[in-house]
Design an enzyme around this catalytic site. Structure first.
Site, PDB file in Angstrom:
ATOM      1  N   ARG A  18       1.416  -1.575  -0.073  1.00 27.65           N
ATOM      2  CA  ARG A  18       0.026   0.059  -0.397  1.00 27.65           C
ATOM      3  C   ARG A  18       0.942   1.038  -0.179  1.00 27.65           C
ATOM      4  O   ARG A  18       0.221   2.075  -0.901  1.00 27.65           O
ATOM      5  CB  ARG A  18      -0.599   0.116   1.438  1.00 27.65           C
ATOM      6  CG  ARG A  18      -1.857   1.339   1.044  1.00 27.65           C
ATOM      7  CD  ARG A  18      -2.492   1.190   2.970  1.00 27.65           C
ATOM      8  NE  ARG A  18      -3.877   2.422   2.718  1.00 27.65           N
ATOM      9  CZ  ARG A  18      -5.005   1.826   2.385  1.00 27.65           C
ATOM     10  NH1 ARG A  18      -4.913   1.320   1.677  1.00 27.65           N
ATOM     11  NH2 ARG A  18      -5.789   3.070   2.488  1.00 27.65           N
ATOM     12  N   TYR A  19       1.943   1.171   0.767  1.00 26.20           N
ATOM     13  CA  TYR A  19       2.776   2.680   0.394  1.00 26.20           C
ATOM     14  C   TYR A  19       3.971   2.576   0.618  1.00 26.20           C
ATOM     15  O   TYR A  19       4.848   3.175   0.280  1.00 26.20           O
ATOM     16  CB  TYR A  19       3.095   2.416   2.782  1.00 26.20           C
ATOM     17  CG  TYR A  19       2.209   2.842   3.079  1.00 26.20           C
ATOM     18  CD1 TYR A  19       0.797   3.830   3.242  1.00 26.20           C
ATOM     19  CD2 TYR A  19       1.769   2.413   4.412  1.00 26.20           C
ATOM     20  CE1 TYR A  19      -0.324   4.163   3.717  1.00 26.20           C
ATOM     21  CE2 TYR A  19       0.617   2.080   5.074  1.00 26.20           C
ATOM     22  CZ  TYR A  19      -0.478   3.039   4.912  1.00 26.20           C
ATOM     23  OH  TYR A  19      -1.465   3.638   5.629  1.00 26.20           O
ATOM     24  N   ASN A  98      25.036 -20.479   1.071  1.00 25.95           N
ATOM     25  CA  ASN A  98      24.508 -20.059   2.586  1.00 25.95           C
ATOM     26  C   ASN A  98      24.890 -19.409   3.483  1.00 25.95           C
ATOM     27  O   ASN A  98      23.905 -19.328   4.421  1.00 25.95           O
ATOM     28  CB  ASN A  98      23.644 -21.344   3.174  1.00 25.95           C
ATOM     29  CG  ASN A  98      22.570 -21.215   3.348  1.00 25.95           C
ATOM     30  OD1 ASN A  98      21.675 -20.851   3.511  1.00 25.95           O
ATOM     31  ND2 ASN A  98      22.703 -22.034   5.028  1.00 25.95           N
ATOM     32  N   HIS A  99      24.906 -17.818   2.707  1.00 29.23           N
ATOM     33  CA  HIS A  99      26.191 -17.450   3.962  1.00 29.23           C
ATOM     34  C   HIS A  99      25.983 -15.899   2.838  1.00 29.23           C
ATOM     35  O   HIS A  99      27.175 -16.018   1.749  1.00 29.23           O
ATOM     36  CB  HIS A  99      27.694 -17.667   4.155  1.00 29.23           C
ATOM     37  CG  HIS A  99      28.256 -16.423   5.375  1.00 29.23           C
ATOM     38  ND1 HIS A  99      28.505 -15.974   5.388  1.00 29.23           N
ATOM     39  CD2 HIS A  99      28.187 -16.955   6.984  1.00 29.23           C
ATOM     40  CE1 HIS A  99      28.855 -15.014   6.313  1.00 29.23           C
ATOM     41  NE2 HIS A  99      28.454 -15.951   7.244  1.00 29.23           N
ATOM     42  N   HIS A 174      -6.142  20.212  31.755  1.00 24.05           N
ATOM     43  CA  HIS A 174      -6.713  19.494  31.566  1.00 24.05           C
ATOM     44  C   HIS A 174      -8.041  19.581  31.116  1.00 24.05           C
ATOM     45  O   HIS A 174      -8.692  18.934  31.228  1.00 24.05           O
ATOM     46  CB  HIS A 174      -6.722  19.415  33.473  1.00 24.05           C
ATOM     47  CG  HIS A 174      -5.867  19.889  34.050  1.00 24.05           C
ATOM     48  ND1 HIS A 174      -5.279  18.971  34.531  1.00 24.05           N
ATOM     49  CD2 HIS A 174      -5.082  21.013  34.504  1.00 24.05           C
ATOM     50  CE1 HIS A 174      -3.754  19.246  35.467  1.00 24.05           C
ATOM     51  NE2 HIS A 174      -3.844  21.118  35.619  1.00 24.05           N
ATOM     52  N   SER A 300     -16.253   8.453   4.392  1.00 28.92           N
ATOM     53  CA  SER A 300     -17.130   8.000   4.737  1.00 28.92           C
ATOM     54  C   SER A 300     -17.823   6.394   3.893  1.00 28.92           C
ATOM     55  O   SER A 300     -18.459   7.501   2.939  1.00 28.92           O
ATOM     56  CB  SER A 300     -17.948   8.301   6.112  1.00 28.92           C
ATOM     57  OG  SER A 300     -19.168   7.206   6.543  1.00 28.92           O
ATOM     58  N   SER A 301     -18.063   5.613   4.196  1.00 26.83           N
ATOM     59  CA  SER A 301     -18.602   4.819   3.058  1.00 26.83           C
ATOM     60  C   SER A 301     -20.426   5.025   3.579  1.00 26.83           C
ATOM     61  O   SER A 301     -21.113   4.256   2.894  1.00 26.83           O
ATOM     62  CB  SER A 301     -18.619   3.290   3.720  1.00 26.83           C
ATOM     63  OG  SER A 301     -18.481   2.806   4.418  1.00 26.83           O
ATOM     64  N   LYS A 306     -19.028  14.027   5.440  1.00 20.09           N
ATOM     65  CA  LYS A 306     -17.461  13.511   6.627  1.00 20.09           C
ATOM     66  C   LYS A 306     -15.966  13.326   5.805  1.00 20.09           C
ATOM     67  O   LYS A 306     -15.304  13.783   4.878  1.00 20.09           O
ATOM     68  CB  LYS A 306     -16.974  12.474   7.581  1.00 20.09           C
ATOM     69  CG  LYS A 306     -18.476  12.576   8.280  1.00 20.09           C
ATOM     70  CD  LYS A 306     -17.991  10.639   8.919  1.00 20.09           C
ATOM     71  CE  LYS A 306     -16.933  11.088   9.921  1.00 20.09           C
ATOM     72  NZ  LYS A 306     -16.722  10.216  10.750  1.00 20.09           N
ATOM     73  N   THR A 346      19.048 -10.444  11.943  1.00 18.31           N
ATOM     74  CA  THR A 346      18.275 -10.613  11.600  1.00 18.31           C
ATOM     75  C   THR A 346      17.321  -9.665  11.795  1.00 18.31           C
ATOM     76  O   THR A 346      16.496  -8.913  11.358  1.00 18.31           O
ATOM     77  CB  THR A 346      16.873 -12.210  11.736  1.00 18.31           C
ATOM     78  OG1 THR A 346      16.168 -11.976  10.819  1.00 18.31           O
ATOM     79  CG2 THR A 346      16.485 -11.953  13.167  1.00 18.31           C
TER      80      THR A 346
END
Length: 464
Positions: A18-19, A98-99, A174, A300-301, A306, A346
């Site tokens: 997606r990104y 493998n290295h 507050h 909004s769906s 909105k 990793t």
């Protein structure tokens, strides 16, 4: 579903799905190909440095040295694929290693004369190559991608602060109405905080350091082969030549305190923006900020009206994920069982993912700021609806005049009840003060009770 693995719809992470468009600037630094190329760079630069060391038996002609440099200059996707084949299936006459670092060594062999082969990776351990390669990627990723994106947000905030420095706004402490401020001053606070955070990131990036000292950090193999060479000096000069500080004391692994400091500095910047994202979200909710509606966009769906603050919400989510990753990375990479264990290998492959979430968050915040503007009418209406906030000024002026009961007098009038300016003026009429003080009190309004707020924005000139 049968979706080809290379299709973005098959990506197991949104960073490459997606990104992908937003994370593309990090590909040279966070991809497998980028890491392979960085390892090749270390091996090539190391060969060239060995050839310059008079006490070592490697000599290179100018043409041979240029050919080595061309390996790096001409390194492309096909070369990266060859290294990967050397690692996973074998190629060019070599069995699968493998290295990952040994595959790089064999790749450099395919590009150099046989007489050079004994000197490739001479005396090194894989961590000598890896710790340098990772920093050769992280440093430019931060300097060339992450920091510019953060500076863009800082500049957006600075521009908003200066443009709206004198727009009065009700503050909330507050969550309750409090001494008024200006919208510009509040944006200036974030711009200043982000500027200081950028300074910490710059310092941490400059302090990235590398290690080149062999299997246990003792230069043992190097000294055994050439005891008369000053390998410590060689290492210092080599690491500095890569643009990194030198780590003189290490086990097989670079302790990575430098990376942890950088991750912490990035978290600091992210925390500033998380605070901003949440405040702006509330300002939008209170209609203090209006949003530009993008043509064709759906909010909004089910509710067509909105216009959601989705950029700030997206930024909040990505920066929270980035901070989680950065905290984990900072804690993990600074530990190792005895002189070496491989669990960090990793883990370090996820540094790019943490930076990618940072980048998405920064670009989303910037995009959101570009779409909002102060709704001055709403802000003024809120100020007019909360005249009790001038109570602080009233009791402070009365204290100045020697009224020891000023605080209690104003508290009785305002606390827990709706108060109007007329209520205040009735109080003023009953006070035993001179006419000048009475007029001073009557002139108070929430919209003008903002102290030095507009002038404080000028402090940004010193911060930035």
């Amino acid at each position: 579903m049968d979706i080809p693995r290379e299709d973005p719809l098959a990506a197991v992470s949104p960073l490459d799905g997606r990104y992908a468009g937003r994370t593309a600037p990090l590909v040279p630094y966070a991809s497998e190909a980028g890491l392979i190329r960085a390892r090749v760079r270390v091996e090539v630069e190391y060969l060239l440095a060995l050839a310059e060391e008079p006490g070592v038996g490697l000599t290179l002609s100018d043409d041979e040295a240029d050919a080595l440099r061309d390996i790096l200059a001409e390194f492309d996707a096909e070369d990266a694929r060859l290294v990967k084949r050397l690692e996973t299936e074998g190629a060019a006459g070599y069995s699968a290693t493998n290295h990952d670092v040994k595959a790089v060594e064999y790749f450099v062999r395919t590009e150099t004369p046989e007489r050079v082969h004994p000197w490739i990776h001479f005396g090194l351990t894989s961590e000598d190559v890896n710790n340098l390669a990772h920093r050769l990627l992280v440093k430019p990723a931060v300097e060339e991608v992450i920091v510019p994106a953060l500076r863009e947000v800082r500049d957006d905030l600075t521009e908003m602060a200066r443009e709206h420095r004198d727009v009065p706004m009700l503050a909330r402490t507050h969550g309750q109405p409090a001494t008024p401020t200006t919208f510009g001053k509040e944006m200036a606070v974030y711009a200043a905080r982000l500027g200081r955070a950028l300074g910490r990131i710059d310092a941490a990036t400059d302090d990235l350091s590398g290690k080149l000292a062999g299997a246990s950090g003792t230069y043992a193999a190097h000294r055994a082969a050439y005891p008369d060479v000053d390998w410590r000096s060689f290492s210092r000069e080599f690491v500095a030549g890569l643009g990194l500080e030198h780590t003189p004391l290490a086990t097989q692994v670079n302790p990575c305190d430098d990376l942890a400091a950088l991750f912490d500095a990035l978290r600091g910047a992210n925390n500033v923006l998380l605070d901003l994202d949440r405040d702006v979200w509330l300002y939008v909710s209170d209609r203090y900020l209006g949003q530009e509606a993008a043509a064709g966009e759906t909010g909004s769906s089910t509710m067509p009206h909105k216009v959601n603050p989705i950029d700030f919400e997206n930024s909040e989510g990505n920066l929270s994920k980035a901070n989680s990753d950065l905290t984990f990375l900072g804690d993990y990479v600074t530990t190792s069982r005895l002189q070496r264990d491989l669990s960090d290998s990793t883990v370090k492959r996820n540094v790019g993912a943490a930076l990618a979430h940072c980048l998405i968050g920064y670009t989303k915040t910037s995009a959101g700021l570009d779409k909002v503007a102060p709704n001055e009418r709403v802000m003024r209406e809120e100020l007019e609806a909360n005249p009790e906030v001038v109570g602080e000024a009233v009791q402070t002026i009365l204290r100045r005049e020697g009224d020891t009961g000023a605080y209690e007098r104003v508290k009785e009038l305002t606390r827990g009840s709706r108060t109007t300016l007329d209520d205040f003026r009735a109080l003023f009429d009953d006070l035993d003060v001179d006419d000048a003080t009475r007029e001073e009190l009557r002139a108070l309004t929430p919209a003008t009770y903002t102290g030095y707020a507009d002038e404080l924005v000028g402090e940004l000139d010193e911060e930035t």
